[in-house]
Design an enzyme around this catalytic site. Structure first.
Site, PDB file in Angstrom:
ATOM      1  N   ASN A   1      19.587 -31.055   6.133  1.00 10.61           N
ATOM      2  CA  ASN A   1      18.938 -32.439   5.814  1.00 10.61           C
ATOM      3  C   ASN A   1      19.095 -32.890   4.325  1.00 10.61           C
ATOM      4  OD1 ASN A   1      16.805 -30.784   4.793  1.00 10.61           O
ATOM      5  ND2 ASN A   1      15.406 -31.306   6.422  1.00 10.61           N
TER       6      ASN A   1
ATOM      7  N   HIS B   1      15.246 -31.565  -0.493  1.00 11.36           N
ATOM      8  CA  HIS B   1      13.876 -31.064  -0.181  1.00 11.36           C
ATOM      9  C   HIS B   1      12.916 -31.891  -1.224  1.00 11.36           C
ATOM     10  CE1 HIS B   1      10.564 -28.065  -0.556  1.00 11.36           C
ATOM     11  NE2 HIS B   1      10.806 -28.207  -1.821  1.00 11.36           N
TER      12      HIS B   1
END
EC number: 2.7.4.6
Length: 149
Positions: free
Chosen positions: A112, A115
């Site tokens: 993804n 962070h």
């Protein structure tokens, strides 16, 4: 001014998204006080993600985070933690709104792109894991007067 830790994960680096992430950070009025590209050591990754140690995905998370270079940053600004998490979007890209980093670029929950710390306590801990105090710069953006009136 609040500080937070941000990491462009190996998938973001490999896909050439570092500049895009930095651009979105700066366009929102945040500033980058420290930045480093490196392959995170396994021990450092385990310390960073220690709260997930008992979870079944922990070994694959550590393998992924240490699989290639990532970019670590200390980002600062008004409400930096909240703003950065809004820029990132939901952890699962299926739930991430278009216009967020994850909504626009993430492939799945395990890849993804980015962070960011989720609390002031996590930010302080993560910054200390990845940077020495002497590596964190101090400067003012010329537009801070307009941004923080």
């Amino acid at each position: 001014m609040e500080q937070t830790y941000v990491m462009v994960k190996p998938d973001g680096v490999q896909r050439g998204l570092v500049g895009e992430v930095i651009s979105r950070i700066e366009k929102r009025g945040l500033k980058i006080l420290a930045l480093r590209m490196n392959v995170i050591a396994e021990a450092t990754a385990k310390e960073h993600y220690g709260e997930h140690a008992a979870r079944p995905f922990f070994p694959s998370l550590i393998e992924f985070i240490t699989s290639g270079p990532s970019v670590s940053m200390v980002v600062a600004g008004k409400d930096a933690i909240k703003v950065m998490r809004a820029i990132n979007g939901a952890t699962n890209p299926v739930d991430a709104a278009p216009g967020t980093i994850r909504g626009d670029f993430a492939l799945d929950v395990g890849r993804n792109v980015v962070h960011a710390s989720d609390s002031p306590e996590a930010a302080a801990r993560e910054i200390a894991i990845h940077f020495k105090d002497s590596e964190i710069g101090k400067y003012s953006r010329v537009d801070e007067v307009c941004l923080y009136e």
